[in-house]
Design a protein around this motif. Structure first.
Motif, PDB file in Angstrom:
ATOM      1  N   LYS A 165      -7.858  47.841   6.890  1.00 30.33           N
ATOM      2  CA  LYS A 165      -6.683  47.547   6.065  1.00 30.33           C
ATOM      3  C   LYS A 165      -6.975  46.235   5.362  1.00 30.33           C
ATOM      4  O   LYS A 165      -7.584  45.343   5.941  1.00 30.33           O
ATOM      5  CB  LYS A 165      -5.462  47.311   6.963  1.00 30.33           C
ATOM      6  N   TYR A 166      -6.548  46.088   4.139  1.00 28.51           N
ATOM      7  CA  TYR A 166      -6.738  44.799   3.501  1.00 28.51           C
ATOM      8  C   TYR A 166      -5.731  44.578   2.395  1.00 28.51           C
ATOM      9  O   TYR A 166      -5.082  45.504   1.928  1.00 28.51           O
ATOM     10  CB  TYR A 166      -8.170  44.658   2.982  1.00 28.51           C
TER      11      TYR A 166
ATOM     12  N   PHE B 102      -7.444  41.674  -2.977  1.00 32.91           N
ATOM     13  CA  PHE B 102      -8.876  41.437  -2.777  1.00 32.91           C
ATOM     14  C   PHE B 102      -9.699  42.718  -2.920  1.00 32.91           C
ATOM     15  O   PHE B 102     -10.869  42.757  -2.562  1.00 32.91           O
ATOM     16  CB  PHE B 102      -9.140  40.853  -1.384  1.00 32.91           C
TER      17      PHE B 102
ATOM     18  N   ILE C  37     -13.564  43.337  -1.789  1.00 30.78           N
ATOM     19  CA  ILE C  37     -13.769  44.080  -0.543  1.00 30.78           C
ATOM     20  C   ILE C  37     -14.583  45.347  -0.799  1.00 30.78           C
ATOM     21  O   ILE C  37     -15.502  45.672  -0.033  1.00 30.78           O
ATOM     22  CB  ILE C  37     -12.409  44.437   0.122  1.00 30.78           C
TER      23      ILE C  37
ATOM     24  N   ILE D 137     -18.046  44.367  -1.093  1.00 32.50           N
ATOM     25  CA  ILE D 137     -18.613  44.043   0.235  1.00 32.50           C
ATOM     26  C   ILE D 137     -18.958  45.326   0.984  1.00 32.50           C
ATOM     27  O   ILE D 137     -20.047  45.472   1.538  1.00 32.50           O
ATOM     28  CB  ILE D 137     -17.592  43.236   1.076  1.00 32.50           C
TER      29      ILE D 137
ATOM     30  N   ARG E  55     -19.592  41.034  11.757  1.00 34.42           N
ATOM     31  CA  ARG E  55     -19.062  39.668  11.935  1.00 34.42           C
ATOM     32  C   ARG E  55     -20.198  38.663  12.041  1.00 34.42           C
ATOM     33  O   ARG E  55     -20.159  37.593  11.453  1.00 34.42           O
ATOM     34  CB  ARG E  55     -18.208  39.593  13.195  1.00 34.42           C
TER      35      ARG E  55
ATOM     36  N   PHE F  86     -21.778  37.995   8.732  1.00 34.62           N
ATOM     37  CA  PHE F  86     -20.984  37.107   7.880  1.00 34.62           C
ATOM     38  C   PHE F  86     -21.103  35.657   8.326  1.00 34.62           C
ATOM     39  O   PHE F  86     -21.129  34.735   7.522  1.00 34.62           O
ATOM     40  CB  PHE F  86     -19.516  37.542   7.874  1.00 34.62           C
ATOM     41  N   THR F  87     -21.189  35.467   9.626  1.00 35.77           N
ATOM     42  CA  THR F  87     -21.345  34.096  10.130  1.00 35.77           C
ATOM     43  C   THR F  87     -22.683  33.529   9.667  1.00 35.77           C
ATOM     44  O   THR F  87     -22.756  32.385   9.219  1.00 35.77           O
ATOM     45  CB  THR F  87     -21.278  34.076  11.672  1.00 35.77           C
TER      46      THR F  87
ATOM     47  N   LYS G 122     -22.482  32.657   6.087  1.00 37.53           N
ATOM     48  CA  LYS G 122     -21.751  31.416   5.874  1.00 37.53           C
ATOM     49  C   LYS G 122     -22.670  30.207   6.101  1.00 37.53           C
ATOM     50  O   LYS G 122     -22.656  29.256   5.329  1.00 37.53           O
ATOM     51  CB  LYS G 122     -20.581  31.369   6.864  1.00 37.53           C
ATOM     52  N   LYS G 123     -23.485  30.304   7.152  1.00 36.29           N
ATOM     53  CA  LYS G 123     -24.360  29.179   7.476  1.00 36.29           C
ATOM     54  C   LYS G 123     -25.424  28.980   6.403  1.00 36.29           C
ATOM     55  O   LYS G 123     -25.878  27.872   6.176  1.00 36.29           O
ATOM     56  CB  LYS G 123     -25.050  29.425   8.810  1.00 36.29           C
TER      57      LYS G 123
ATOM     58  N   ILE H  93     -13.495  28.867   7.768  1.00 36.64           N
ATOM     59  CA  ILE H  93     -14.594  28.151   8.441  1.00 36.64           C
ATOM     60  C   ILE H  93     -14.316  28.078   9.948  1.00 36.64           C
ATOM     61  O   ILE H  93     -15.228  28.230  10.759  1.00 36.64           O
ATOM     62  CB  ILE H  93     -14.813  26.753   7.830  1.00 36.64           C
TER      63      ILE H  93
ATOM     64  N   TYR I  39     -12.876  30.322  11.607  1.00 35.92           N
ATOM     65  CA  TYR I  39     -13.227  31.657  12.094  1.00 35.92           C
ATOM     66  C   TYR I  39     -14.747  31.774  12.287  1.00 35.92           C
ATOM     67  O   TYR I  39     -15.223  32.312  13.286  1.00 35.92           O
ATOM     68  CB  TYR I  39     -12.726  32.718  11.108  1.00 35.92           C
ATOM     69  N   ALA I  40     -15.486  31.228  11.320  1.00 36.13           N
ATOM     70  CA  ALA I  40     -16.954  31.274  11.416  1.00 36.13           C
ATOM     71  C   ALA I  40     -17.444  30.467  12.612  1.00 36.13           C
ATOM     72  O   ALA I  40     -18.378  30.877  13.314  1.00 36.13           O
ATOM     73  CB  ALA I  40     -17.577  30.751  10.129  1.00 36.13           C
TER      74      ALA I  40
ATOM     75  N   GLN J 119     -16.786  32.422  15.713  1.00 33.08           N
ATOM     76  CA  GLN J 119     -17.775  33.498  15.849  1.00 33.08           C
ATOM     77  C   GLN J 119     -19.112  32.945  16.350  1.00 33.08           C
ATOM     78  O   GLN J 119     -19.793  33.564  17.146  1.00 33.08           O
ATOM     79  CB  GLN J 119     -17.940  34.216  14.508  1.00 33.08           C
ATOM     80  N   SER J 120     -19.448  31.745  15.886  1.00 37.57           N
ATOM     81  CA  SER J 120     -20.690  31.110  16.359  1.00 37.57           C
ATOM     82  C   SER J 120     -20.632  30.829  17.864  1.00 37.57           C
ATOM     83  O   SER J 120     -21.630  30.990  18.570  1.00 37.57           O
ATOM     84  CB  SER J 120     -20.942  29.797  15.627  1.00 37.57           C
TER      85      SER J 120
ATOM     86  N   GLU K 147     -14.021  38.526  21.181  1.00 33.13           N
ATOM     87  CA  GLU K 147     -13.496  38.383  19.819  1.00 33.13           C
ATOM     88  C   GLU K 147     -12.821  37.041  19.612  1.00 33.13           C
ATOM     89  O   GLU K 147     -12.521  36.330  20.565  1.00 33.13           O
ATOM     90  CB  GLU K 147     -12.435  39.454  19.575  1.00 33.13           C
TER      91      GLU K 147
ATOM     92  N   ARG L 123     -16.311  33.028   1.611  1.00 28.95           N
ATOM     93  CA  ARG L 123     -14.980  32.697   2.139  1.00 28.95           C
ATOM     94  C   ARG L 123     -14.107  33.955   2.206  1.00 28.95           C
ATOM     95  O   ARG L 123     -13.398  34.178   3.170  1.00 28.95           O
ATOM     96  CB  ARG L 123     -14.308  31.657   1.256  1.00 28.95           C
TER      97      ARG L 123
ATOM     98  N   LEU M 135     -15.170  36.179   5.181  1.00 30.18           N
ATOM     99  CA  LEU M 135     -14.672  35.701   6.463  1.00 30.18           C
ATOM    100  C   LEU M 135     -13.164  35.842   6.547  1.00 30.18           C
ATOM    101  O   LEU M 135     -12.607  36.221   7.572  1.00 30.18           O
ATOM    102  CB  LEU M 135     -15.099  34.244   6.673  1.00 30.18           C
ATOM    103  N   ASP M 136     -12.511  35.572   5.424  1.00 24.95           N
ATOM    104  CA  ASP M 136     -11.067  35.696   5.364  1.00 24.95           C
ATOM    105  C   ASP M 136     -10.649  37.135   5.628  1.00 24.95           C
ATOM    106  O   ASP M 136      -9.720  37.423   6.368  1.00 24.95           O
ATOM    107  CB  ASP M 136     -10.603  35.261   3.966  1.00 24.95           C
ATOM    108  N   PHE M 137     -11.411  38.022   5.009  1.00 27.97           N
ATOM    109  CA  PHE M 137     -11.172  39.458   5.169  1.00 27.97           C
ATOM    110  C   PHE M 137     -11.274  39.841   6.641  1.00 27.97           C
ATOM    111  O   PHE M 137     -10.420  40.535   7.188  1.00 27.97           O
ATOM    112  CB  PHE M 137     -12.200  40.224   4.332  1.00 27.97           C
ATOM    113  N   PHE M 138     -12.307  39.325   7.312  1.00 27.18           N
ATOM    114  CA  PHE M 138     -12.482  39.701   8.712  1.00 27.18           C
ATOM    115  C   PHE M 138     -11.445  39.052   9.601  1.00 27.18           C
ATOM    116  O   PHE M 138     -10.986  39.655  10.567  1.00 27.18           O
ATOM    117  CB  PHE M 138     -13.906  39.407   9.193  1.00 27.18           C
TER     118      PHE M 138
ATOM    119  N   ARG N 185      -8.450  38.479   8.703  1.00 23.04           N
ATOM    120  CA  ARG N 185      -7.240  39.264   8.467  1.00 23.04           C
ATOM    121  C   ARG N 185      -7.344  40.657   9.100  1.00 23.04           C
ATOM    122  O   ARG N 185      -6.402  41.161   9.676  1.00 23.04           O
ATOM    123  CB  ARG N 185      -7.007  39.403   6.955  1.00 23.04           C
TER     124      ARG N 185
END
Lengths: 170, 184
Positions: free
Chosen positions: A6-7, A11, A15, A18, A160, A163-164, A167-168, B32, B34-35, B38-39, B95, B169, B172-175, B177
């Motif tokens: 769901k989103y 977006f 999405i 993605i 997940r 994505f982490t 981000k890094k 961030i 959230y990231a 997750q880390s 989680e 962003r 991560l925001d999507f995840f 949510r």
């Protein structure tokens, strides 16, 4: 297998982009392939949940008992349990990726069993053809609801993690 | 730092509350956070898969009866690889449970919490396994984990300076949510 999400519609463009990328993300697809084959193999060998099959007939049990003395049996071989004897068939279960989808398949040839004298009984057959034959009697190559749940959970965890890492890297 | 004091262990929830402010993170951006959460989860999973408990000590060996069990043999596990993984479901169930203010909570809820509880408490309360199964305390973020995660995120700036950062962003925001919606 579908992953429902769901989103927020605002977006949707990002999405969708993605999700399209994920379809081609080999790390995610490989993980799905690895986990699907490992779990299916494990569930069938352990006779778990939907993969719990009827016990073998007395004749087959006797025959396998005799053959177990002249063949290397799989550690998960149990006398009354079907589908695992030498383990060749289930151990040949593998996957390939094509067009964003993961396909399960059986690779290689199944060596014939050996008799007491060490001679082969019959000829080698492809694992794929053996699986097809068994499938008609005992449907075992499919993903049960439970397996889909486990694979989806894994997929979400891998996404997940991706994505982490992403981000890094930024 | 008293980070390890905020671990909650019950049969319905295994969780740890982490206050990023107390740990020296100065972050208001929820994506961030959230990231980072997750880390922390990845640290726990990686350490467990390396056969180590949260103190970095090797897990006690599996029992002979478990090694000889059909489950163990069927899933191709190795006696020397004590990684608490059979189907992988328990570790995949860790989680981000919430990110509110400077606090975040990571953990496991539901059926897998009971499984995790069993490992952490050595099957305490179990009718047949209590006293027969060693404690394998795998869950929890340590001070060492905090230091490592801090290094990973030290260059993180809340300013969006590129399209890539913006997309990241949103991902991560999507995840974040997606997780909240699937819990509600």
């Amino acid at each position: 297998m579908n992953l429902k999400v769901k989103y927020n519609p605002k977006f949707s463009k990002e999405i969708n982009s993605i999700l399209k990328r994920l379809e081609k993300d080999n790390v995610v697809l490989n993980e799905v392939g690895i986990r699907s084959t490992d779990l299916l193999r494990g569930f069938v060998k352990s006779n778990k949940d939907n993969y719990k099959f009827k016990e073998l007939s007395k004749d087959t049990i006797e025959k396998r008992k005799e053959l177990s003395e002249s063949n290397n049996v799989d550690p998960a071989y149990r006398i009354k349990k079907p589908l695992t004897f030498t383990g060749q068939l289930l151990n040949s279960l593998t996957y390939f990726i094509r067009g964003g989808s993961v396909f399960l398949t059986f690779e290689g040839m199944h060596e014939p069993y050996k008799n007491k004298e060490g001679k082969s009984i019959g000829k080698p057959q492809s694992n794929e053809s053996i699986a097809e034959g068994i499938q008609k009697k005992r449907r075992f190559v499919y993903l049960s609801t439970r397996l889909k749940e486990l694979i989806t959970k894994r997929m979400v965890a891998v996404i997940r993690l991706r994505f982490t890492l992403y981000k890094k890297l930024l | 730092m008293a980070i390890t004091k905020n671990i909650k262990i019950s049969q319905t929830e295994i969780s740890q509350e982490i206050d990023l402010k107390d740990l020296g993170f100065n972050i208001n951006d929820s994506t961030i956070k959230y990231a980072i959460a997750q880390s922390f989860i990845n640290k726990i999973i990686d350490r467990t898969l390396e056969n180590k408990d949260r103190f970095g000590k090797p897990f006690k060996k599996y029992s002979k009866s478990y090694i000889n069990s059909l489950d163990f043999q069927s899933f191709g596990k190795s006696a020397s690889d004590v990684n608490l993984k059979l189907t992988g479901e328990m570790l995949d169930s860790i989680e981000v449970l919430s990110t509110i203010g400077s606090k975040l909570v990571i953990g496991i809820k539901g059926d897998n919490a009971a499984k995790a509880y069993g490992h952490i408490k050595g099957m305490q309360g179990h009718p047949t396994l209590e006293g027969k199964t060693p404690i394998r305390d795998f869950f929890g973020v340590t001070e060492n984990d905090v230091s490592e995660v801090k290094k990973e995120f030290r260059d993180t700036s809340p300013n969006e300076t590129s399209v890539e950062r913006s997309v990241s962003r949103k991902l991560l925001d999507f995840f974040a949510r997606f997780q909240n919606e699937s819990e509600s």
